[in-house]
Design a protein around this motif. Structure first.
Motif, PDB file in Angstrom:
ATOM      1  N   GLN A  47     -68.164  10.632 -44.815  1.00 39.55           N
ATOM      2  CA  GLN A  47     -69.601  10.015 -44.174  1.00 39.55           C
ATOM      3  C   GLN A  47     -69.938  10.546 -43.568  1.00 39.55           C
ATOM      4  O   GLN A  47     -71.358  10.820 -42.692  1.00 39.55           O
ATOM      5  N   VAL A  48     -69.612   9.857 -41.740  1.00 37.39           N
ATOM      6  CA  VAL A  48     -69.649   9.745 -40.805  1.00 37.39           C
ATOM      7  C   VAL A  48     -70.304  11.532 -40.430  1.00 37.39           C
ATOM      8  O   VAL A  48     -70.981  11.945 -39.444  1.00 37.39           O
ATOM      9  N   THR A  49     -69.773  13.062 -41.306  1.00 39.18           N
ATOM     10  CA  THR A  49     -69.643  13.557 -40.780  1.00 39.18           C
ATOM     11  C   THR A  49     -70.517  14.923 -41.127  1.00 39.18           C
ATOM     12  O   THR A  49     -71.209  15.172 -40.630  1.00 39.18           O
ATOM     13  N   VAL A  50     -70.656  13.955 -42.363  1.00 40.72           N
ATOM     14  CA  VAL A  50     -72.032  13.782 -43.243  1.00 40.72           C
ATOM     15  C   VAL A  50     -73.013  14.304 -42.370  1.00 40.72           C
ATOM     16  O   VAL A  50     -74.106  15.347 -42.219  1.00 40.72           O
ATOM     17  N   GLN A  51     -73.342  12.512 -42.362  1.00 39.86           N
ATOM     18  CA  GLN A  51     -74.302  12.133 -41.218  1.00 39.86           C
ATOM     19  C   GLN A  51     -74.294  12.961 -40.060  1.00 39.86           C
ATOM     20  O   GLN A  51     -75.762  13.122 -39.144  1.00 39.86           O
ATOM     21  N   ARG A  52     -73.780  14.012 -39.514  1.00 42.80           N
ATOM     22  CA  ARG A  52     -73.256  14.352 -38.397  1.00 42.80           C
ATOM     23  C   ARG A  52     -74.658  15.508 -37.889  1.00 42.80           C
ATOM     24  O   ARG A  52     -74.610  15.870 -37.200  1.00 42.80           O
ATOM     25  N   TYR A  53     -74.182  15.948 -39.841  1.00 40.89           N
ATOM     26  CA  TYR A  53     -74.805  17.281 -38.835  1.00 40.89           C
ATOM     27  C   TYR A  53     -76.365  17.145 -39.208  1.00 40.89           C
ATOM     28  O   TYR A  53     -77.332  18.296 -38.962  1.00 40.89           O
ATOM     29  N   GLY A  54     -77.222  16.357 -39.801  1.00 36.44           N
ATOM     30  CA  GLY A  54     -78.419  15.818 -39.596  1.00 36.44           C
ATOM     31  C   GLY A  54     -79.404  16.605 -40.373  1.00 36.44           C
ATOM     32  O   GLY A  54     -80.295  16.730 -40.609  1.00 36.44           O
ATOM     33  N   ILE A  55     -79.041  16.983 -41.948  1.00 39.74           N
ATOM     34  CA  ILE A  55     -79.389  17.453 -42.602  1.00 39.74           C
ATOM     35  C   ILE A  55     -80.073  16.765 -44.021  1.00 39.74           C
ATOM     36  O   ILE A  55     -81.901  16.289 -44.735  1.00 39.74           O
ATOM     37  N   LEU A  56     -79.653  15.632 -44.547  1.00 38.57           N
ATOM     38  CA  LEU A  56     -79.427  14.195 -45.500  1.00 38.57           C
ATOM     39  C   LEU A  56     -80.214  13.736 -44.235  1.00 38.57           C
ATOM     40  O   LEU A  56     -79.955  14.069 -43.591  1.00 38.57           O
ATOM     41  N   PRO A  57     -81.808  12.957 -45.381  1.00 34.07           N
ATOM     42  CA  PRO A  57     -81.914  12.146 -45.482  1.00 34.07           C
ATOM     43  C   PRO A  57     -80.523  10.550 -45.807  1.00 34.07           C
ATOM     44  O   PRO A  57     -79.897  11.130 -46.198  1.00 34.07           O
TER      45      PRO A  57
END
Length: 173
Positions: A47-57
């Protein structure tokens, strides 16, 4: 009129192609299962990795991170048993396109992060090599979309679907 047995040699290449299709389908299944299983024990880190991409709301990061690993495992299992091969490959191909777009986006924006593709099992920083690797890993799934391999599949056995791998419309059980 052809002599009896003259088609015996013609069956051999089709059989080899059917076996190759099975290997490609199982290879695609292995990639999906491995990617999902590697993330499940570390969903919070993913989840932290997904957040770091900065793409999804922000509101979608948690649900995406929690659903994706299980979806990947399901895609792999469906491909492994050969259930709804073309539909499963369509979903998988779309996911690979999204993953590649996210990696290219992060790379282009200069964001240095682990791609998150295989959890901590294979940590690699997003860049040209991860894009090329994931593109390569996506080829078997794309092939199942274009030419569903249904040799030894639920699709063939119970739904009567035809093996299309290698461009052949011949059916194999």
């Amino acid at each position: 009129m052809k002599p009896q047995g003259s088609n015996a040699g013609a069956d051999r290449p089709a059989g080899a192609v059917a076996w190759l299709g099975l290997v490609v389908r199982l290879g695609a299944a292995a990639v999906w299962i491995l990617a999902g299983v590697a993330k499940i024990p570390q969903i919070h880190a993913f989840q932290v990795t997904v957040q770091r991409y900065g793409i999804l709301p922000t509101a979608l990061i948690g649900p995406f991170a929690y659903v994706l690993p299980f979806l990947e495992v399901a895609l792999g299992l469906y491909l492994a048993v050969g259930l709804f091969v073309r539909g499963t490959a369509l979903v998988g191909t779309a996911l690979f396109a999204i993953f590649l777009a996210a990696q290219v986006s992060a790379w282009a924006r200069g964001i240095s992060l682990d791609c998150g593709c295989f959890g901590s099992m294979l940590e690699t920083t997003v860049g040209p090599l991860t894009v090329l690797r994931d593109f390569s890993f996506g080829i078997p799934t794309f092939l199942m979309l274009a030419f569903p391999a249904r040799f030894f599949s639920v699709d063939r056995r119970f739904l009567g679907a035809v093996n299309r791998f290698g461009g052949s419309a011949r059916s194999h059980s």
